[in-house]
Design a protein around this motif. Structure first.
Motif, PDB file in Angstrom:
ATOM      1  N   PRO A   1       0.821  -1.208   0.000  1.00 28.05           N
ATOM      2  CA  PRO A   1       0.000   0.000   0.000  1.00 28.05           C
ATOM      3  C   PRO A   1       0.857   1.261   0.000  1.00 28.05           C
ATOM      4  O   PRO A   1       2.027   1.222   0.382  1.00 28.05           O
ATOM      5  CB  PRO A   1      -0.806  -0.108   1.297  1.00 28.05           C
ATOM      6  CG  PRO A   1       0.074  -0.918   2.194  1.00 28.05           C
ATOM      7  CD  PRO A   1       0.790  -1.893   1.306  1.00 28.05           C
ATOM      8  N   ARG A   2       0.255   2.355  -0.412  1.00 23.89           N
ATOM      9  CA  ARG A   2       0.922   3.645  -0.365  1.00 23.89           C
ATOM     10  C   ARG A   2      -0.120   4.719  -0.070  1.00 23.89           C
ATOM     11  O   ARG A   2      -1.307   4.533  -0.335  1.00 23.89           O
ATOM     12  CB  ARG A   2       1.655   3.956  -1.665  1.00 23.89           C
ATOM     13  CG  ARG A   2       0.738   4.149  -2.876  1.00 23.89           C
ATOM     14  CD  ARG A   2       1.516   4.591  -4.084  1.00 23.89           C
ATOM     15  NE  ARG A   2       0.631   4.893  -5.204  1.00 23.89           N
ATOM     16  CZ  ARG A   2       1.028   5.539  -6.306  1.00 23.89           C
ATOM     17  NH1 ARG A   2       2.288   5.926  -6.432  1.00 23.89           N
ATOM     18  NH2 ARG A   2       0.166   5.789  -7.279  1.00 23.89           N
ATOM     19  N   ILE A   3       0.338   5.830   0.480  1.00 22.70           N
ATOM     20  CA  ILE A   3      -0.531   6.963   0.780  1.00 22.70           C
ATOM     21  C   ILE A   3      -0.050   8.155  -0.024  1.00 22.70           C
ATOM     22  O   ILE A   3       1.127   8.532   0.074  1.00 22.70           O
ATOM     23  CB  ILE A   3      -0.537   7.294   2.285  1.00 22.70           C
ATOM     24  CG1 ILE A   3      -1.023   6.089   3.096  1.00 22.70           C
ATOM     25  CG2 ILE A   3      -1.425   8.506   2.563  1.00 22.70           C
ATOM     26  CD1 ILE A   3      -1.015   6.308   4.607  1.00 22.70           C
ATOM     27  N   VAL A   4      -0.931   8.707  -0.846  1.00 19.47           N
ATOM     28  CA  VAL A   4      -0.554   9.828  -1.704  1.00 19.47           C
ATOM     29  C   VAL A   4      -1.471  11.007  -1.421  1.00 19.47           C
ATOM     30  O   VAL A   4      -2.642  10.847  -1.063  1.00 19.47           O
ATOM     31  CB  VAL A   4      -0.611   9.447  -3.196  1.00 19.47           C
ATOM     32  CG1 VAL A   4       0.381   8.342  -3.506  1.00 19.47           C
ATOM     33  CG2 VAL A   4      -2.018   9.000  -3.586  1.00 19.47           C
ATOM     34  N   ALA A   5      -0.927  12.210  -1.576  1.00 19.43           N
ATOM     35  CA  ALA A   5      -1.692  13.424  -1.342  1.00 19.43           C
ATOM     36  C   ALA A   5      -2.625  13.701  -2.515  1.00 19.43           C
ATOM     37  O   ALA A   5      -2.265  13.496  -3.679  1.00 19.43           O
ATOM     38  CB  ALA A   5      -0.752  14.604  -1.137  1.00 19.43           C
ATOM     39  N   CYS A   6      -3.822  14.170  -2.191  1.00 19.12           N
ATOM     40  CA  CYS A   6      -4.787  14.639  -3.189  1.00 19.12           C
ATOM     41  C   CYS A   6      -5.112  16.092  -2.836  1.00 19.12           C
ATOM     42  O   CYS A   6      -6.071  16.365  -2.100  1.00 19.12           O
ATOM     43  CB  CYS A   6      -6.050  13.783  -3.185  1.00 19.12           C
ATOM     44  SG  CYS A   6      -5.772  12.055  -3.597  1.00 19.12           S
TER      45      CYS A   6
END
Length: 241
Positions: A6-11
Motif C-alpha cells: 500500500p501507499r498513501i498519496v496526497a490529493c
C-alpha cells in the motif's frame, strides 16, 4: 520505478488516498471497507469524511487540525490493524423488471451472447454481486460478480439519458443507476427501488461491502413497488445475517 502498495498519496492539501492495489479485487476492496469502518468507529480528530473505492480509500481531513505528515503514521497503523470480514456487508434482494423501455439492450445482448432472453435473465439473476463502491452519481452502485458470459464492452456512443433504477452492464462490471443521466452502459432492466433519496435518514440505499442478488418481477409487482417508492418507502430491507 515500479509502484509498491500500500501507499498513501496526497490529493491536494486536504485529502489523502490510501491505495492498496491497481486492480479490481474483492480481498483488496474488503480491506478498504474494513479501514473505512474502523475510522468511522474510532474517529481521528482531523478526518472529516472517507470515501471507499474499488482499491483505495480517500480520506478528507482538516489541515488546520492536523497536517498530512502527522496523519500518515496513524493511517498506516489503522490499515495494518483493520480486519476484513469483521463487519460483514448487508445482503439485499433487488427486484428487477427485465426488458421494457429501460432495459432496451436486453434482446440485443442476448443475441450477442447466443442466449435467449430468458437464459440471459436467469444467468444475471442467479449471481451474487458485491457493491465495490458508490460513486459517479449520488448512490450509483458499482457491482462486481457479473458472470463472465455477460461481460460486454460499453456502447461506442453513450445515450444522453438513462433513467434511475436502470440495471446495467459495462465491461465486467454491473451497476444500478441512482439518478437519471447519460451513460454508455448496456441496460437490461430496471428496479423500482430508489438507490438515492435525499429525504431518507440514510439517502443511499446501498454502501460499499454490501451484497446484492436480483429477483425478476412482473409489471404488477413493479407497479406496487413504484407506488411504495413514491410514498417514501425504501421497498427493500437487508436480509437477516
Amino acid at each position: 520505478m515500479p509502484v509498491t502498495y500500500p501507499r498513501i498519496v496526497a490529493c491536494g492539501d486536504s485529502a489523502l488516498s490510501i491505495e492498496l492495489s491497481d486492480g479490481i479485487d474483492e480481498d483488496v476492496n474488503a480491506r478498504v471497507v474494513a479501514l473505512a469502518a474502523d475510522l468511522a468507529e474510532r474517529p481521528i480528530d482531523a478526518i472529516l469524511e472517507t470515501v471507499p473505492t474499488y482499491r483505495s480509500l480517500l480520506v478528507l481531513y482538516d489541515p488546520a487540525v492536523r497536517r498530512a505528515q502527522a496523519l500518515k503514521p496513524e493511517l498506516e497503523a489503522r490499515l495494518r490493524a483493520a480486519t476484513p470480514g469483521r463487519r460483514a456487508g448487508r445482503r439485499f434482494v433487488v427486484p428487477v423488471v427485465y426488458g421494457g423501455e429501460v432495459g432496451l439492450d436486453l434482446d440485443e445482448l442476448a443475441d450477442m451472447k447466443g442466449l435467449s432472453t430468458d437464459e440471459l435473465v436467469a444467468i444475471h439473476a442467479d449471481a451474487e454481486y458485491r457493491v465495490y463502491m458508490i460513486g459517479f452519481a449520488p448512490g450509483f452502485a458499482y457491482l462486481g460478480g457479473l458472470p463472465e458470459i455477460l461481460h460486454t464492452p460499453r456502447l461506442a456512443t453513450p445515450r444522453q439519458r438513462v433513467e434511475a433504477g436502470a440495471i446495467g452492464i459495462g465491461g465486467r462490471q454491473a451497476s444500478i443507476n441512482s439518478v437519471p443521466g447519460p451513460s454508455g452502459w448496456r441496460y437490461i432492466g430496471r428496479t423500482p427501488l430508489r438507490l438515492f433519496d435525499p429525504s431518507r435518514s440514510e439517502p443511499f440505499l446501498l454502501r460499499a461491502g454490501d451484497r446484492v442478488r436480483f429477483r425478476p418481477i412482473g409489471p404488477d409487482e413493479a407497479a406496487e413497488l413504484d407506488a411504495a417508492s413514491a410514498a417514501g418507502l425504501t421497498g427493500a430491507e437487508p436480509e437477516p445475517a
